[in-house]
Scaffold this motif. Structure first.
Motif, PDB file in Angstrom:
ATOM      1  N   ILE A 113      -3.761 -32.761  -1.295  1.00 21.15           N
ATOM      2  CA  ILE A 113      -3.635 -32.671   0.151  1.00 21.15           C
ATOM      3  C   ILE A 113      -5.015 -32.374   0.729  1.00 21.15           C
ATOM      4  O   ILE A 113      -5.887 -31.821   0.050  1.00 21.15           O
ATOM      5  CB  ILE A 113      -2.616 -31.596   0.577  1.00 21.15           C
ATOM      6  CG1 ILE A 113      -3.039 -30.202   0.097  1.00 21.15           C
ATOM      7  CG2 ILE A 113      -1.229 -31.948   0.080  1.00 21.15           C
ATOM      8  CD1 ILE A 113      -2.185 -29.081   0.648  1.00 21.15           C
ATOM      9  N   ARG A 114      -5.222 -32.750   1.987  1.00 22.99           N
ATOM     10  CA  ARG A 114      -6.549 -32.650   2.594  1.00 22.99           C
ATOM     11  C   ARG A 114      -7.106 -31.231   2.532  1.00 22.99           C
ATOM     12  O   ARG A 114      -8.301 -31.037   2.239  1.00 22.99           O
ATOM     13  CB  ARG A 114      -6.489 -33.131   4.056  1.00 22.99           C
ATOM     14  CG  ARG A 114      -7.770 -32.896   4.850  1.00 22.99           C
ATOM     15  CD  ARG A 114      -8.939 -33.667   4.259  1.00 22.99           C
ATOM     16  NE  ARG A 114     -10.195 -33.362   4.924  1.00 22.99           N
ATOM     17  CZ  ARG A 114     -11.031 -32.405   4.540  1.00 22.99           C
ATOM     18  NH1 ARG A 114     -10.739 -31.625   3.496  1.00 22.99           N
ATOM     19  NH2 ARG A 114     -12.167 -32.211   5.180  1.00 22.99           N
ATOM     20  N   ALA A 115      -6.273 -30.238   2.775  1.00 26.83           N
ATOM     21  CA  ALA A 115      -6.753 -28.855   2.841  1.00 26.83           C
ATOM     22  C   ALA A 115      -7.302 -28.362   1.508  1.00 26.83           C
ATOM     23  O   ALA A 115      -8.099 -27.418   1.471  1.00 26.83           O
ATOM     24  CB  ALA A 115      -5.629 -27.938   3.312  1.00 26.83           C
ATOM     25  N   GLU A 116      -6.891 -29.013   0.413  1.00 22.09           N
ATOM     26  CA  GLU A 116      -7.308 -28.559  -0.913  1.00 22.09           C
ATOM     27  C   GLU A 116      -8.281 -29.514  -1.592  1.00 22.09           C
ATOM     28  O   GLU A 116      -8.607 -29.351  -2.764  1.00 22.09           O
ATOM     29  CB  GLU A 116      -6.071 -28.367  -1.803  1.00 22.09           C
ATOM     30  CG  GLU A 116      -5.122 -27.294  -1.282  1.00 22.09           C
ATOM     31  CD  GLU A 116      -3.865 -27.159  -2.123  1.00 22.09           C
ATOM     32  OE1 GLU A 116      -3.735 -27.899  -3.130  1.00 22.09           O
ATOM     33  OE2 GLU A 116      -3.007 -26.329  -1.774  1.00 22.09           O
ATOM     34  N   VAL A 117      -8.761 -30.516  -0.851  1.00 23.57           N
ATOM     35  CA  VAL A 117      -9.636 -31.528  -1.442  1.00 23.57           C
ATOM     36  C   VAL A 117     -11.000 -30.943  -1.780  1.00 23.57           C
ATOM     37  O   VAL A 117     -11.606 -30.225  -0.975  1.00 23.57           O
ATOM     38  CB  VAL A 117      -9.804 -32.726  -0.474  1.00 23.57           C
ATOM     39  CG1 VAL A 117     -11.010 -33.576  -0.852  1.00 23.57           C
ATOM     40  CG2 VAL A 117      -8.549 -33.576  -0.479  1.00 23.57           C
ATOM     41  N   ASP A 118     -11.470 -31.252  -2.977  1.00 27.46           N
ATOM     42  CA  ASP A 118     -12.837 -30.931  -3.378  1.00 27.46           C
ATOM     43  C   ASP A 118     -13.682 -32.193  -3.172  1.00 27.46           C
ATOM     44  O   ASP A 118     -13.504 -33.187  -3.879  1.00 27.46           O
ATOM     45  CB  ASP A 118     -12.868 -30.494  -4.845  1.00 27.46           C
ATOM     46  CG  ASP A 118     -14.285 -30.212  -5.317  1.00 27.46           C
ATOM     47  OD1 ASP A 118     -14.999 -29.450  -4.647  1.00 27.46           O
ATOM     48  OD2 ASP A 118     -14.687 -30.789  -6.352  1.00 27.46           O
ATOM     49  N   GLU A 119     -14.575 -32.142  -2.194  1.00 28.02           N
ATOM     50  CA  GLU A 119     -15.340 -33.339  -1.826  1.00 28.02           C
ATOM     51  C   GLU A 119     -16.178 -33.861  -2.985  1.00 28.02           C
ATOM     52  O   GLU A 119     -16.335 -35.073  -3.159  1.00 28.02           O
ATOM     53  CB  GLU A 119     -16.234 -33.039  -0.619  1.00 28.02           C
ATOM     54  CG  GLU A 119     -15.465 -32.802   0.665  1.00 28.02           C
ATOM     55  CD  GLU A 119     -16.381 -32.630   1.865  1.00 28.02           C
ATOM     56  OE1 GLU A 119     -17.431 -33.313   1.901  1.00 28.02           O
ATOM     57  OE2 GLU A 119     -16.060 -31.817   2.750  1.00 28.02           O
ATOM     58  N   GLU A 120     -16.729 -32.968  -3.781  1.00 27.62           N
ATOM     59  CA  GLU A 120     -17.564 -33.410  -4.903  1.00 27.62           C
ATOM     60  C   GLU A 120     -16.755 -34.216  -5.906  1.00 27.62           C
ATOM     61  O   GLU A 120     -17.234 -35.213  -6.457  1.00 27.62           O
ATOM     62  CB  GLU A 120     -18.206 -32.198  -5.592  1.00 27.62           C
ATOM     63  CG  GLU A 120     -19.344 -31.579  -4.803  1.00 27.62           C
ATOM     64  CD  GLU A 120     -20.102 -30.543  -5.618  1.00 27.62           C
ATOM     65  OE1 GLU A 120     -19.946 -30.527  -6.859  1.00 27.62           O
ATOM     66  OE2 GLU A 120     -20.844 -29.754  -5.015  1.00 27.62           O
ATOM     67  N   THR A 121     -15.525 -33.795  -6.144  1.00 28.18           N
ATOM     68  CA  THR A 121     -14.666 -34.525  -7.083  1.00 28.18           C
ATOM     69  C   THR A 121     -14.395 -35.930  -6.576  1.00 28.18           C
ATOM     70  O   THR A 121     -14.518 -36.912  -7.321  1.00 28.18           O
ATOM     71  CB  THR A 121     -13.335 -33.776  -7.284  1.00 28.18           C
ATOM     72  OG1 THR A 121     -13.608 -32.486  -7.825  1.00 28.18           O
ATOM     73  CG2 THR A 121     -12.420 -34.535  -8.234  1.00 28.18           C
ATOM     74  N   ILE A 122     -14.026 -36.049  -5.294  1.00 27.08           N
ATOM     75  CA  ILE A 122     -13.751 -37.366  -4.722  1.00 27.08           C
ATOM     76  C   ILE A 122     -15.019 -38.219  -4.728  1.00 27.08           C
ATOM     77  O   ILE A 122     -14.973 -39.418  -5.040  1.00 27.08           O
ATOM     78  CB  ILE A 122     -13.205 -37.241  -3.284  1.00 27.08           C
ATOM     79  CG1 ILE A 122     -11.963 -36.345  -3.239  1.00 27.08           C
ATOM     80  CG2 ILE A 122     -12.883 -38.621  -2.721  1.00 27.08           C
ATOM     81  CD1 ILE A 122     -10.783 -36.856  -4.010  1.00 27.08           C
ATOM     82  N   SER A 123     -16.147 -37.614  -4.408  1.00 24.60           N
ATOM     83  CA  SER A 123     -17.417 -38.352  -4.380  1.00 24.60           C
ATOM     84  C   SER A 123     -17.750 -38.944  -5.740  1.00 24.60           C
ATOM     85  O   SER A 123     -18.284 -40.056  -5.831  1.00 24.60           O
ATOM     86  CB  SER A 123     -18.557 -37.433  -3.924  1.00 24.60           C
ATOM     87  OG  SER A 123     -18.376 -37.033  -2.589  1.00 24.60           O
ATOM     88  N   ARG A 124     -17.439 -38.217  -6.795  1.00 29.41           N
ATOM     89  CA  ARG A 124     -17.721 -38.738  -8.146  1.00 29.41           C
ATOM     90  C   ARG A 124     -16.907 -39.990  -8.430  1.00 29.41           C
ATOM     91  O   ARG A 124     -17.389 -40.934  -9.059  1.00 29.41           O
ATOM     92  CB  ARG A 124     -17.441 -37.660  -9.196  1.00 29.41           C
ATOM     93  CG  ARG A 124     -18.528 -36.594  -9.293  1.00 29.41           C
ATOM     94  CD  ARG A 124     -18.437 -35.828 -10.600  1.00 29.41           C
ATOM     95  NE  ARG A 124     -17.200 -35.074 -10.718  1.00 29.41           N
ATOM     96  CZ  ARG A 124     -17.032 -33.825 -10.278  1.00 29.41           C
ATOM     97  NH1 ARG A 124     -18.037 -33.200  -9.681  1.00 29.41           N
ATOM     98  NH2 ARG A 124     -15.879 -33.203 -10.430  1.00 29.41           N
ATOM     99  N   PHE A 125     -15.669 -40.008  -7.960  1.00 27.76           N
ATOM    100  CA  PHE A 125     -14.841 -41.200  -8.165  1.00 27.76           C
ATOM    101  C   PHE A 125     -15.376 -42.395  -7.380  1.00 27.76           C
ATOM    102  O   PHE A 125     -15.194 -43.543  -7.786  1.00 27.76           O
ATOM    103  CB  PHE A 125     -13.396 -40.928  -7.737  1.00 27.76           C
ATOM    104  CG  PHE A 125     -12.600 -40.117  -8.714  1.00 27.76           C
ATOM    105  CD1 PHE A 125     -12.293 -40.615  -9.972  1.00 27.76           C
ATOM    106  CD2 PHE A 125     -12.145 -38.854  -8.376  1.00 27.76           C
ATOM    107  CE1 PHE A 125     -11.546 -39.866 -10.874  1.00 27.76           C
ATOM    108  CE2 PHE A 125     -11.396 -38.096  -9.270  1.00 27.76           C
ATOM    109  CZ  PHE A 125     -11.101 -38.604 -10.526  1.00 27.76           C
ATOM    110  N   LEU A 126     -16.037 -42.124  -6.255  1.00 31.76           N
ATOM    111  CA  LEU A 126     -16.544 -43.202  -5.405  1.00 31.76           C
ATOM    112  C   LEU A 126     -17.954 -43.638  -5.782  1.00 31.76           C
ATOM    113  O   LEU A 126     -18.431 -44.666  -5.306  1.00 31.76           O
ATOM    114  CB  LEU A 126     -16.535 -42.759  -3.938  1.00 31.76           C
ATOM    115  CG  LEU A 126     -15.153 -42.501  -3.329  1.00 31.76           C
ATOM    116  CD1 LEU A 126     -15.291 -41.957  -1.914  1.00 31.76           C
ATOM    117  CD2 LEU A 126     -14.315 -43.764  -3.329  1.00 31.76           C
ATOM    118  N   ALA A 127     -18.630 -42.856  -6.626  1.00 28.99           N
ATOM    119  CA  ALA A 127     -20.007 -43.175  -7.006  1.00 28.99           C
ATOM    120  C   ALA A 127     -20.045 -44.463  -7.821  1.00 28.99           C
ATOM    121  O   ALA A 127     -19.189 -44.704  -8.675  1.00 28.99           O
ATOM    122  CB  ALA A 127     -20.611 -42.031  -7.808  1.00 28.99           C
ATOM    123  N   VAL A 128     -21.042 -45.290  -7.530  1.00 28.72           N
ATOM    124  CA  VAL A 128     -21.181 -46.572  -8.241  1.00 28.72           C
ATOM    125  C   VAL A 128     -21.825 -46.330  -9.595  1.00 28.72           C
ATOM    126  O   VAL A 128     -22.813 -45.608  -9.698  1.00 28.72           O
ATOM    127  CB  VAL A 128     -22.041 -47.549  -7.417  1.00 28.72           C
ATOM    128  CG1 VAL A 128     -22.235 -48.849  -8.193  1.00 28.72           C
ATOM    129  CG2 VAL A 128     -21.389 -47.817  -6.077  1.00 28.72           C
TER     130      VAL A 128
END
Length: 229
Positions: free
Chosen positions: A214-229
């Motif tokens: 859920i948005r309130a518990e999102v760790d931005e660094e974790t999501i960013s790693r999935f999006l990194a090329v």
């Protein structure tokens, strides 16, 4: 409620979505994020019926729709804003929106659409091809909403949009959610937009959902790693 269970989609013999499971409640915005080629657009096209389902179910409330043709799914309440918008460039803004009214059976463009997108009322007689990218995206969303849907699917809605407009788009989608109680699914790569608009975030990688929060518990660094090329 949009309910997707064990959804598998293949191109020929090559399976590209491997048993996806997720639900979207009325009044909820779910963002599906991932790098290019991970299956986001395939998911959108399979939900609206452009691509056939190999197995699994897609349900709107109590009704399974995975065996229905695309136009039948639209009648049942699935609206789709494709990547690249695909508005009718030679038709006026008003005429573009009116193509969505055919499904809903309404005769006039609902005034609430113009309340959400006042620029479209101002430019009602302007050709769609003469609008800016951001205005065309508003038009594509308005056309989808004209079908009176239960579910709104948006594929890469920030593509080709100026950064200054992206924040406004997130605000508009939240406004639509609040006004209509729609289930909204957004496939996107721009993390700032996702964090601004989503109630819940799913990460898709190689055709599988590998992370959810859920948005309130999102760790931005974790999501960013999935999006990194």
């Amino acid at each position: 409620m949009l309910d997707v269970r064990d959804l598998k989609v293949a191109y020929g013999q090559s399976e590209v979505l491997h048993g996806l499971d997720f639900k979207v409640a009325p009044g909820e915005i779910v963002a599906v994020v991932g790098r290019n080629g991970m299956g986001k657009s395939t998911l959108m096209k399979s939900l609206v019926g452009i691509l056939p389902t190999a197995s699994g179910t897609v349900s709107l409330g109590d009704m399974e729709v995975q065996k229905l043709a695309s136009h039948q799914r639209v009648k049942q309440g699935i609206a789709y804003v494709p990547q690249g918008r695909q508005i009718f460039g030679t038709m006026t803004v008003k005429e573009n929106i009116e193509t969505g009214l055919i499904v809903s059976g309404r005769k006039q463009v609902p005034e609430e659409l113009y309340e959400i997108f006042p620029i479209l009322k101002e430019f009602a007689k302007r050709r769609g091809g003469n609008l800016s990218g951001g205005q065309q995206q508003q038009l594509a969303i308005a056309r989808a909403l004209a079908t009176n849907p239960k579910v709104l699917l948006l594929d890469e809605p920030t593509e080709g949009i100026q950064p200054s407009i992206i924040k406004d788009m997130a605000k508009v989608l939240r406004q639509i959610r609040d006004m209509t109680n729609l289930c909204i699914v957004v496939c996107e790569q721009v993390l700032s937009f996702v964090l601004d608009v989503a109630d819940r975030i799913l990460v898709i990688e190689n055709g599988r959902i590998v992370h959810e929060n859920i948005r309130a518990e999102v760790d931005e660094e974790t999501i960013s790693r999935f999006l990194a090329v």
